[in-house]
Design a protein around this motif. Structure first.
Motif, PDB file in Angstrom:
ATOM      1  N   VAL A  12       0.862  -1.184   0.000  1.00  0.00           N
ATOM      2  CA  VAL A  12       0.000   0.000   0.000  1.00  0.00           C
ATOM      3  C   VAL A  12       0.899   1.234   0.000  1.00  0.00           C
ATOM      4  O   VAL A  12       1.858   1.307   0.774  1.00  0.00           O
ATOM      5  CB  VAL A  12      -0.909   0.044   1.253  1.00  0.00           C
ATOM      6  N   ILE A  14       0.497   5.463  -0.103  1.00  0.00           N
ATOM      7  CA  ILE A  14      -0.433   6.600  -0.044  1.00  0.00           C
ATOM      8  C   ILE A  14       0.375   7.886   0.010  1.00  0.00           C
ATOM      9  O   ILE A  14       1.291   8.008   0.817  1.00  0.00           O
ATOM     10  CB  ILE A  14      -1.325   6.514   1.225  1.00  0.00           C
ATOM     11  N   THR A  53     -10.424   6.287   5.102  1.00  0.00           N
ATOM     12  CA  THR A  53      -9.150   5.935   4.489  1.00  0.00           C
ATOM     13  C   THR A  53      -9.181   4.500   3.965  1.00  0.00           C
ATOM     14  O   THR A  53      -8.822   4.223   2.815  1.00  0.00           O
ATOM     15  CB  THR A  53      -8.011   6.073   5.526  1.00  0.00           C
ATOM     16  N   LEU A  57      -8.962   2.836   0.070  1.00  0.00           N
ATOM     17  CA  LEU A  57      -8.010   1.803  -0.351  1.00  0.00           C
ATOM     18  C   LEU A  57      -8.732   0.586  -0.932  1.00  0.00           C
ATOM     19  O   LEU A  57      -8.226  -0.087  -1.822  1.00  0.00           O
ATOM     20  CB  LEU A  57      -7.135   1.364   0.829  1.00  0.00           C
ATOM     21  N   GLU A  58      -9.922   0.293  -0.421  1.00  0.00           N
ATOM     22  CA  GLU A  58     -10.693  -0.862  -0.890  1.00  0.00           C
ATOM     23  C   GLU A  58     -11.415  -0.590  -2.210  1.00  0.00           C
ATOM     24  O   GLU A  58     -11.992  -1.499  -2.803  1.00  0.00           O
ATOM     25  CB  GLU A  58     -11.739  -1.257   0.167  1.00  0.00           C
ATOM     26  N   ARG A  63     -11.282   9.302  -3.848  1.00  0.00           N
ATOM     27  CA  ARG A  63     -10.559  10.330  -3.096  1.00  0.00           C
ATOM     28  C   ARG A  63     -10.742  11.687  -3.755  1.00  0.00           C
ATOM     29  O   ARG A  63     -11.070  11.766  -4.937  1.00  0.00           O
ATOM     30  CB  ARG A  63      -9.082   9.957  -3.027  1.00  0.00           C
ATOM     31  N   VAL A  68      -2.829   7.022  -4.628  1.00  0.00           N
ATOM     32  CA  VAL A  68      -2.982   5.790  -3.870  1.00  0.00           C
ATOM     33  C   VAL A  68      -2.658   4.617  -4.777  1.00  0.00           C
ATOM     34  O   VAL A  68      -3.090   4.568  -5.924  1.00  0.00           O
ATOM     35  CB  VAL A  68      -4.420   5.624  -3.331  1.00  0.00           C
ATOM     36  N   VAL A  70      -2.619   0.323  -4.387  1.00  0.00           N
ATOM     37  CA  VAL A  70      -2.846  -0.855  -3.552  1.00  0.00           C
ATOM     38  C   VAL A  70      -2.506  -2.078  -4.388  1.00  0.00           C
ATOM     39  O   VAL A  70      -3.126  -2.307  -5.434  1.00  0.00           O
ATOM     40  CB  VAL A  70      -4.315  -0.916  -3.070  1.00  0.00           C
ATOM     41  N   ASP A  74      -4.342   1.473  -8.801  1.00  0.00           N
ATOM     42  CA  ASP A  74      -5.144   2.563  -8.255  1.00  0.00           C
ATOM     43  C   ASP A  74      -6.536   2.012  -7.926  1.00  0.00           C
ATOM     44  O   ASP A  74      -7.250   1.566  -8.823  1.00  0.00           O
ATOM     45  CB  ASP A  74      -5.246   3.678  -9.306  1.00  0.00           C
ATOM     46  N   PRO A  75      -6.935   2.028  -6.632  1.00  0.00           N
ATOM     47  CA  PRO A  75      -8.221   1.405  -6.256  1.00  0.00           C
ATOM     48  C   PRO A  75      -9.425   1.991  -6.993  1.00  0.00           C
ATOM     49  O   PRO A  75     -10.421   1.295  -7.177  1.00  0.00           O
ATOM     50  CB  PRO A  75      -8.337   1.688  -4.759  1.00  0.00           C
TER      51      PRO A  75
END
Lengths: 299, 287
Positions: A12, A14, A53, A57-58, A63, A68, A70, A74-75
């Motif tokens: 991860v 950020i 937050t 991420l999930e 955002r 980001v 993950v 990019d989620p």
């Protein structure tokens, strides 16, 4: 998107993450790296931005600003292949649950390319006796165990646990910790939010404290708050009745000198090494009263 | 919980592939059908409802005499007259009512959010829902027809052409209903309000479309309003199958107009497809 090989990049990453709701910044500029295989605990009061937050991420929330990545993706653009590498345990759901525990797990196992053995997972979360019980008939704690089971059935590389042990009795929590440690040994990267500081101490390699949408401290669990915050505290009461407190790196020497000054045994003497809880509460207090509950602010 | 370690399956991400969308859709159908028959609400208000209504109509009007297309012509029993309308109502309930309420509840109780975090494609999810509607719709129609023939003494057609008409009206009608159900599921603001939003809309539609009231007795403006919605066409198609030819004179144009039935249902099928595609989300992202 990160173009380097996924093993070199952190699980991860950020940078400058922000999430703005109307007038409130729920997440206000967070930077964080979580390497592969680490268990990271995110701590903070209600409404501090933990869940926002983790949901960014999930891939559940978009955002407002920042970068980001993950598992290298990019989620906001994560596809099904990306999702098959994640395990997500959300805050409690209230699904109707006409299926039995085993049926539900077997069905979810079928969604992933390389899932775990269903009976083994049922056993790992201690639901063997409930395997043939409908989900609707489970107690709150049993439902939570099923949530965790559904999160790990797909053998995720990265597991999100959003307040996983809420509603567990102390014994169930210890068993849950053992399960998480076994996932950790398998190399699973884990991002955990929790209210329980002992949980963070037990499981987290590192922890971060979010307050008011900002990450106010990050570090190894036993180093949070910095060396200064962990300096032992000596408390006693002077012969004239005044309560006294002093911080010192050499408490034994200090106590001896206090004893000399008091001309005997000091009253109410204690030597305290600040716990994670003390340090955490100090940080929360130091941040002032501007801890806004996002949900309330939005309502 | 036990402290046993979980075994790691030997396969790696590179060596194993994600199950295909269609295969997962198939497994979703089994899952959806099972959960449907385990929820008493769905079974009573959706699955058994047309059957119960047919029983009531047959019993209540058993002494009322036959319904005739015109004086002196051969008529059918009240039960036989209502059978096609109730078959159409069953298609509507199995599709629209069932899915609109079901998906709205799944949206608010966290089911969809959980699924949205797994590698399940929305396509597979839709296949599961539409498949569930077909399976339960077929069983419901079969129950209604068997009950009509055995319990209520209603003669069913024997000509293959009639059953061919039944087949396409049924498939188009159920498919349209399923898609409209998915589209309508985004209207209720919460799972709790879903039934209160959906059921009255469908009830009005059933009254003006010839399910509970004899369509030919409705005022023309009401017939015209009903013609804008798909249920009227499903009921008309079913009447063409189950009523004697002579009854065609009672239709708005004095004919079964099966061509228009097909056009209207296809149009609504496309509308349902577009609306469900545009409105469906696993979760209300940042609502």
């Amino acid at each position: 998107m990160d173009t380097s090989s996924p093993r070199e990049a952190p699980a991860v990453r950020i940078r400058g993450l922000r999430k703005q709701y109307a007038r409130v910044a729920a997440v206000d500029g967070i930077d964080l790296d979580i390497p592969h295989g680490e268990t990271f605990a995110l701590l903070g009061p209600n409404g501090a931005g933990k869940s926002t937050t983790i949901e960014i991420l999930e891939g559940y929330r978009l955002r407002t600003a920042g970068e980001v990545s993950v598992l290298g993706v990019d989620p906001a653009r994560g596809g099904l292949d990306w999702k098959s590498r994640l395990g997500i345990v959300l805050q409690s759901g209230t699904e109707s649950g006409a299926m039995t525990v085993r049926e539900q797990l077997a069905h979810f196992a079928g969604l992933y390319p390389r899932s775990r053995d269903v009976d083994e997972v049922v056993a790992a979360v201690g639901l063997e006796e409930k395997a043939r019980t409908r989900v609707a008939k489970l107690s709150g704690g049993q439902r939570r165990r099923l949530d965790v089971a559904l999160g790990i059935i797909g053998q995720p590389e990265l597991l999100f646990l959003d307040e996983p042990t809420t509603g567990f009795d102390p014994e169930a929590r210890r068993e849950f910790w053992d399960l998480i440690r076994s996932l950790k040994r398998d190399g699973t990267t884990i991002l955990l939010t929790t209210h329980y500081l002992d949980e963070a101490e037990q499981l987290g390699d590192r922890a971060g404290i979010i307050i008011g949408g900002k990450l106010v401290d990050v570090g190894r669990v036993h180093e949070l708050g910095g060396a200064e915050a962990r300096v032992p505290i000596v408390r006693w009461t002077d012969p004239d009745g005044t309560p006294r407190e002093s911080r010192t790196e050499r408490p034994a020497e200090f106590v001896a000198s206090v004893a000399r000054d008091c001309g005997g045994e000091p009253a109410d003497l204690e030597v305290i090494r600040p716990s994670l809880e003390d340090i955490y509460l100090d940080l929360v207090r130091a941040s002032g009263a501007e801890i806004i509950d996002t949900e309330e602010a939005l309502a | 919980m036990s402290t046993t370690d979980l075994t790691t399956v030997a396969g790696t991400a590179a060596g194993t592939r994600r199950p295909g969308r269609l295969a997962l859709g198939g497994s979703r159908i089994g899952y959806e059908v099972r959960s449907y028959f385990r929820s008493p609400d769905a079974v009573f208000f959706t699955f058994l409802f047309p059957f119960i209504m047919l029983g009531i109509f047959t019993a209540a009007f058993s002494s009322a005499g036959d319904i005739q297309p015109a004086p002196g012509m051969e008529g059918v029993s009240v039960g036989a007259y209502y059978l096609p309308g109730l078959l159409a109502a069953g298609m509507l309930l199995s599709g629209v009512q069932n899915l609109a309420i079901d998906i709205a509840i799944e949206k608010s109780d966290g089911t969809l959010k959980r699924l949205g975090g797994t590698p399940l494609s929305p396509v597979s999810y839709f296949i599961g829902k539409i498949g569930q509607v077909f399976v339960t719709g077929v069983l419901q129609a079969a129950l209604l027809l068997v009950a009509a023939a055995t319990l209520f003494g209603i003669a069913l057609p024997t000509e293959p052409e009639k059953w061919a008409t039944f087949a396409w009206v049924f498939v188009l009608g159920v498919g349209t209903s399923a898609l409209l159900g998915i589209a309508l599921s985004s209207v209720p603001r919460s799972g709790k309000s879903a039934a209160a939003v959906v059921i009255p809309i469908l009830l009005v539609l059933q009254f003006i479309s010839g399910v509970y009231l004899q369509f030919y007795q409705l005022p023309e403006w009401m017939q015209n309003v009903a013609s804008l919605f798909p249920l009227k066409w499903m009921a008309q198609g079913m009447r063409a199958v189950f009523l004697p030819e002579d009854f065609a004179v009672l239709e708005q144009n004095g004919a079964w107009d099966l061509g228009w039935v097909a056009v209207a249902l296809l149009a609504w099928l496309v509308i349902g497809l577009v609306l469900s595609r545009l409105t469906f989300r696993w979760i209300r992202r940042d609502a």
